[in-house]
Scaffold this motif. Sequence first.
Motif: not given
Length: 160
Positions: A54, A60, A62-63, A65-66
């Motif tokens: 990334t 970026d 998102s939370f 996706q993390q």
Amino acid sequence: LGTDSSSATMPVTMTCVRNVGVPKRIAGFVVPVGATANMDGTALYEATAALFFTQAYGTDLSFGQQILVAVAAAVGAAGIPSAGLVTMALVLTAVGLPLKGIALLFAIDRPLDMMRTVVNVYGDGVTSRLVQTWNPDIKPDEDDLATAYEQVEPAASYGD
């Protein structure tokens, strides 16, 4: 350290866990489950590599996706050599990153895979000791005797 497969290390892991006093019943359950589903090292690798990609591509995550990266890598990886590269393709596709970045990891994957296996096997050993701590009534010396098989006469079934 010479291997990069959690499944290949399972007999040695079972022996080491038994040598530190974990009962056979606990070791026989925790180590195989850990070798297939508890991929801590792979999850750390996938998350770190995804964050690297990334940053390299200027995007970026998102939370959500993390979290997807961490969960998919920990449970979705197989205990075979270089499984992290295969699951990396799945993870990058799931979060919308380009797959061409995987080529950057080919040159350094072998030593990283050995380190991932060390973390995975260590996690299986620690989990075995934790389960033993939570079950103090299962004693190693009594457990080995309790799991011995008794001879059973075959039953007359299916018209025999």
